[in-house]
Design a protein around this motif. Structure first.
Motif, PDB file in Angstrom:
ATOM      1  N   ASP A 151      14.489  41.173  39.862  1.00 22.91           N
ATOM      2  CA  ASP A 151      15.308  41.441  41.033  1.00 22.91           C
ATOM      3  C   ASP A 151      15.043  40.284  42.004  1.00 22.91           C
ATOM      4  O   ASP A 151      14.023  40.271  42.829  1.00 22.91           O
ATOM      5  N   ARG A 153      17.355  39.394  44.690  1.00 20.66           N
ATOM      6  CA  ARG A 153      18.105  39.657  45.826  1.00 20.66           C
ATOM      7  C   ARG A 153      17.170  39.625  47.016  1.00 20.66           C
ATOM      8  O   ARG A 153      16.037  40.313  47.248  1.00 20.66           O
ATOM      9  N   GLY A 154      17.475  38.552  47.935  1.00 19.44           N
ATOM     10  CA  GLY A 154      16.784  38.535  49.299  1.00 19.44           C
ATOM     11  C   GLY A 154      15.238  37.983  48.866  1.00 19.44           C
ATOM     12  O   GLY A 154      14.476  37.941  49.739  1.00 19.44           O
ATOM     13  N   LYS A 155      15.065  37.259  47.796  1.00 18.25           N
ATOM     14  CA  LYS A 155      13.751  36.972  47.505  1.00 18.25           C
ATOM     15  C   LYS A 155      13.567  35.076  47.381  1.00 18.25           C
ATOM     16  O   LYS A 155      14.516  34.842  47.110  1.00 18.25           O
ATOM     17  N   ARG A 184      20.655  31.530  42.923  1.00 19.85           N
ATOM     18  CA  ARG A 184      21.502  31.748  43.878  1.00 19.85           C
ATOM     19  C   ARG A 184      22.313  32.860  43.539  1.00 19.85           C
ATOM     20  O   ARG A 184      22.606  33.805  44.192  1.00 19.85           O
ATOM     21  N   GLY A 187      21.026  36.174  43.809  1.00 22.56           N
ATOM     22  CA  GLY A 187      20.666  36.454  45.262  1.00 22.56           C
ATOM     23  C   GLY A 187      19.365  35.992  45.853  1.00 22.56           C
ATOM     24  O   GLY A 187      19.153  36.351  46.957  1.00 22.56           O
TER      25      GLY A 187
END
Length: 529
Positions: A151, A153-155, A184, A187
């Motif tokens: 995941d 996302r936002g990492k 990208r 996320g």
């Protein structure tokens, strides 16, 4: 007078002086006209032809004039020129702050000692958790996907800057070049690269880096990247704590190129990243030789070479030379482009249209060609092939060529025929890890689905030519010693120029338009973003 008028007048005066002072070779020496071009473009007064500099403007005017004399017609958006807008982004000298959260504790990191940061167009303050993504390469079509199951996302993604095994040289080059694009899309907000070998060096000149990006943000390969950084490997055990991954094991596995583990991490990074920005405008130079066949003239073959180099030394004051003249890189290639224009225009008979493009900002990340391939300056026609010349290195007798991209399209047949007719051959690339397939402007066309090739004089391993080639890369590549004083094999340069002109006309006159091999990954355009 306006500043622009003054600049143009100065460029014209300097150009006239440079042309008048270029020293000829001895009578009847090969490549004499080519050498005059190299002398002009390598002159100290051009200060290394940095993108957007007065020296580059002089060089662009020189190329435009040589295109005119060759019999080409202007094909830019502004006469001979296609102005390209860029933004240079640098980290501010004050205010940069980094910290790592481990559990409930924030610990400051020291810029340089712990981490280096390079400014990008999207650089901004960020606070985000980290995730470890192995090599960070995502090519599921080729059976490799380090991002699968993560995941992002936002990492901020931490990856090992090393080369996995199991991929062809072109595919490996593409996979590493497009790391950020795939991250990208999943996320991610930034990256931390880490080396798996060698000592960490804290160099004051590289602690806070700058970059140049296309002002057209739709073409920014690093869009959305709020932090771009490199980590001191000694900190990796702290980042991996609690993940079950042991850093020493990662280093050993990466040295073998084997698959690496991946995992979400329990640490976060906070970065305060103020930047300063500067607008730059620098042109591609474009000349056209229209095709003679009514059916084929709307098919366009682009011949390219980058005109820019890296300018002058930006570090502490030095005694003596401070100019990166860029003689081999790429005054030689730009000179070949001009001589090829003259040769094919004199011979004529090109059924397809030939477009000659001296691109800017190659040294900033292939940006001038990126813009041209996405926004061609021509008003009609379709680009169907690219032949690119960058630092072809006439250092020893011409016995064969390294041809980057030769296994990907049927342009291999064209170059193979030209070489065979001269008793030469395509030689295997002995250094696929150098990823030269994506390190020059042909890649901008390849990613848009255009079959393309690039070239260097080749050698076989274990020969004196190999020693000369590798020695040049070690001692002169992107160094101030890449100047007019270095040894050059003029017979080799003349031979390369002759076969390059033949190849250009051969591609222009072949029966069918060039096509990718059925098994080539690049048969499908890889436009990113």
């Amino acid at each position: 007078m306006t500043r622009r008028t003054t600049s143009v007048a100065f460029a014209a005066a300097l150009l006239a002086t440079l042309v008048a002072t270029a020293a000829p070779l001895a009578a009847q020496q090969p490549a004499e006209a080519w050498w005059r071009h190299v002398q002009v473009l390598s002159n100290d007064s051009l200060k290394g032809r940095d993108t957007g500099s007065p020296g580059h403007e002089v060089a662009a005017r020189y190329v435009a004039e040589q295109f005119r004399l060759a019999g080409l017609s202007p094909a830019g958006t502004d006469g001979w020129y296609q102005p390209v807008r860029f933004i240079e982004v640098a980290m501010a000298k004050e205010g940069v702050a980094l910290a790592l959260r481990e559990g409930d504790v924030w610990s400051p990191l020291v810029v340089g000692r712990d981490m280096r940061v390079t400014a990008r167009l999207a650089t901004d303050n960020v606070e985000a958790p980290l995730v470890f993504a192995g090599y960070g390469v995502s090519l599921p079509q080729a059976g490799m996907d380090d991002l699968r199951g993560l995941d992002l996302r936002g990492k901020i993604v931490v990856y090992v800057n090393a080369n996995p095994k199991g991929l062809s040289a072109p595919l490996l080059a593409h996979g590493t070049r497009t790391r950020w694009a795939t991250m990208r899309q999943a996320g991610a907000v930034g990256v931390i690269a880490v080396g798996a070998g060698g000592a960490w060096v804290d160099n004051e000149n590289t602690r806070l880096g700058s970059s140049v990006s296309l002002a057209d943000t739709s073409l920014d390969d690093l869009g959305g990247q709020r932090i771009n950084s490199v980590l001191n490997p000694s900190l990796m055990p702290r980042l991996l704590a609690g993940s079950g991954i042991v850093w020493d094991s990662v280093v050993a596995v990466a040295a073998r190129g084997e698959p690496l583990p991946t995992a979400a991490l329990s640490v976060s990074l906070r970065a305060t990243l103020p930047t300063v920005r500067r607008d730059i405008v620098s042109p591609n130079v474009v000349g056209i030789l229209p095709g003679t066949d009514r059916t084929l003239r709307d098919e366009v073959v682009v011949l390219s070479a980058h005109l820019d180099h890296v300018g002058t030394f930006k570090g502490p004051a030095l005694t003596g030379d401070s100019i990166f003249n860029g003689t081999m890189d790429n005054a030689t290639g730009a000179a070949t482009l001009m001589e090829t224009a003259k040769a094919v225009a004199a011979r004529g008979g090109n059924k397809r249209t030939l477009l000659f493009v001296a691109v800017t900002a190659e040294e900033k990340g292939l940006l001038g060609s990126r813009y041209f391939a996405a926004r061609p300056s021509i008003t009609r026609g379709t680009i169907i092939a690219n032949l690119n010349t960058d630092m072809f290195l006439p250092l020893f007798p011409l016995k064969g060529l390294f041809v980057y991209g030769v296994d990907e399209s049927d342009l291999a047949d064209d170059v193979g025929g030209v070489l065979t007719a001269r008793g030469l051959q395509v030689l295997p690339d002995p250094e696929p890890q150098e990823m030269r397939f994506v390190r020059s402007d042909q890649y901008s066309f390849i990613r848009r689905g255009v079959p393309s090739l690039a070239f260097k004089l080749g050698y076989t391993t274990g020969t004196a030519e190999e020693k000369t080639f590798t020695g040049w890369v070690r001692e002169r590549y992107h160094k101030m010693s890449d100047d007019l004083q270095q040894p050059i094999d003029f017979e080799a340069a003349a031979g390369f120029n002759a076969l390059y002109a033949d190849l250009a006309l051969g591609v222009a006159n072949r029966k069918s338009r060039p096509a990718w091999r059925p098994n080539s990954f690049f048969a499908t355009p890889v436009i990113v973003p």
